[in-house]
Scaffold this motif. Structure first.
Motif, PDB file in Angstrom:
ATOM      1  N   GLU A   1       0.834  -1.210   0.000  1.00 51.60           N
ATOM      2  CA  GLU A   1       0.000   0.000   0.000  1.00 51.60           C
ATOM      3  C   GLU A   1       0.863   1.253   0.000  1.00 51.60           C
ATOM      4  O   GLU A   1       0.591   2.211  -0.744  1.00 51.60           O
ATOM      5  N   GLN A   2       1.914   1.271   0.814  1.00 52.25           N
ATOM      6  CA  GLN A   2       2.806   2.436   0.872  1.00 52.25           C
ATOM      7  C   GLN A   2       3.438   2.715  -0.494  1.00 52.25           C
ATOM      8  O   GLN A   2       3.486   3.860  -0.937  1.00 52.25           O
TER       9      GLN A   2
ATOM     10  N   ARG B   1       0.797   4.087  -2.913  1.00 54.59           N
ATOM     11  CA  ARG B   1       0.444   5.479  -2.590  1.00 54.59           C
ATOM     12  C   ARG B   1       1.564   6.431  -3.008  1.00 54.59           C
ATOM     13  O   ARG B   1       1.306   7.553  -3.442  1.00 54.59           O
ATOM     14  N   ARG B   2       2.809   5.993  -2.905  1.00 55.99           N
ATOM     15  CA  ARG B   2       3.930   6.821  -3.385  1.00 55.99           C
ATOM     16  C   ARG B   2       3.857   6.992  -4.902  1.00 55.99           C
ATOM     17  O   ARG B   2       4.097   8.078  -5.419  1.00 55.99           O
TER      18      ARG B   2
ATOM     19  N   LEU C   1       1.124   6.889  -6.679  1.00 54.67           N
ATOM     20  CA  LEU C   1      -0.028   7.741  -6.966  1.00 54.67           C
ATOM     21  C   LEU C   1       0.213   9.190  -6.558  1.00 54.67           C
ATOM     22  O   LEU C   1      -0.386  10.103  -7.138  1.00 54.67           O
ATOM     23  N   ALA C   2       1.094   9.419  -5.603  1.00 52.90           N
ATOM     24  CA  ALA C   2       1.454  10.796  -5.255  1.00 52.90           C
ATOM     25  C   ALA C   2       2.158  11.465  -6.423  1.00 52.90           C
ATOM     26  O   ALA C   2       2.003  12.671  -6.645  1.00 52.90           O
TER      27      ALA C   2
ATOM     28  N   PRO D   1      -1.430  10.727  -9.904  1.00 53.21           N
ATOM     29  CA  PRO D   1      -2.732  10.295  -9.374  1.00 53.21           C
ATOM     30  C   PRO D   1      -3.659   9.672 -10.410  1.00 53.21           C
ATOM     31  O   PRO D   1      -4.678   9.090 -10.050  1.00 53.21           O
TER      32      PRO D   1
ATOM     33  N   LEU E   1      -3.822  -0.786  -5.885  1.00 53.36           N
ATOM     34  CA  LEU E   1      -4.199  -0.296  -4.562  1.00 53.36           C
ATOM     35  C   LEU E   1      -5.572  -0.857  -4.167  1.00 53.36           C
ATOM     36  O   LEU E   1      -5.770  -1.268  -3.020  1.00 53.36           O
TER      37      LEU E   1
ATOM     38  N   GLN F   1     -13.083   1.114   0.815  1.00 48.99           N
ATOM     39  CA  GLN F   1     -12.014   1.916   0.227  1.00 48.99           C
ATOM     40  C   GLN F   1     -11.555   1.302  -1.100  1.00 48.99           C
ATOM     41  O   GLN F   1     -11.264   2.031  -2.061  1.00 48.99           O
TER      42      GLN F   1
ATOM     43  N   GLU G   1     -11.451   3.058  -4.951  1.00 51.30           N
ATOM     44  CA  GLU G   1     -10.293   3.093  -5.863  1.00 51.30           C
ATOM     45  C   GLU G   1     -10.627   2.413  -7.195  1.00 51.30           C
ATOM     46  O   GLU G   1     -10.218   2.880  -8.255  1.00 51.30           O
TER      47      GLU G   1
END
Length: 195
Positions: free
Chosen positions: A71-72, A75-76, A78-79, A82, A91, A103, A107
């Protein structure tokens, strides 16, 4: 220092980083975790914060069962981008595996909004919606997946199960038959649909 020299190489030859990342991602998809990890580590030495690196590490970590780290990484990724539908999809899978279906569903809606012609995104959305007992939403997503990929046995089986759950017996039978016509008999027995 060696890392500084590797980063200079990455600046001078970005195609080397891209090639390692592409190879690493392909190896992840092929299920060759050790080789994928090796290539992704080499790419990380050249460019440790590349979005593709994080997107490819996510599924690798998911396959290993390290869902929190997966997940981390996603998310990195997608930062940095996006709109990356593949990272959103991964995700969604990770969140579903963590038991965070609402959630995950969010997504996966983002995935199909960005890639409406991707059968895999619609199937994942159908699967997660079914787990949340959103049967009609799941049925519609499964039907969209099958319109895009008519021979997908997993989507066909899910749709058959959804129809059966709703009491749509004739439609369920039709989908079970189409499923059984496409899979080897041994697999059909394993799925508990025959015998």
């Amino acid at each position: 220092d060696a890392r500084r020299e590797l980063r200079k190489v990455a600046l001078l030859a970005p195609e080397l980083v891209a090639a390692r990342l592409e190879l690493g991602c392909l190896l992840v998809q092929a299920g060759q975790a050790a080789a994928a990890d090796r290539e992704l580590r080499r790419a990380a030495e050249l460019d440790p914060d590349h979005a593709t690196l994080h997107r490819c590490r996510g599924p690798l970590l998911r396959q290993r069962g390290d869902l929190s780290s997966a997940e981390q990484q996603l998310r990195r990724a997608l930062a940095k981008d996006p709109t990356d539908a593949t990272a959103l999809y991964e995700l969604g899978l990770v969140l579903a595996l963590q038991g965070r279906a609402p959630q995950a569903l969010h997504e996966l809606h983002r995935v199909v909004a960005r890639r409406p012609r991707w059968a895999g995104g619609h199937f994942a959305l159908a699967f997660v919606a079914a787990r949340l007992d959103r049967t009609e939403q799941a049925e519609q997503a499964a039907k969209r997946a099958l319109r895009l990929k008519p021979d997908d046995p997993a989507a066909r089986l899910l749709l058959a199960d959804l129809c059966a759950h709703q009491g749509k017996r004739a439609e369920a039978r039709r989908h079970y038959r189409r499923f059984l016509a496409r899979v080897p008999p041994d697999l059909a027995h394993e799925q508990g649909r025959v015998g």
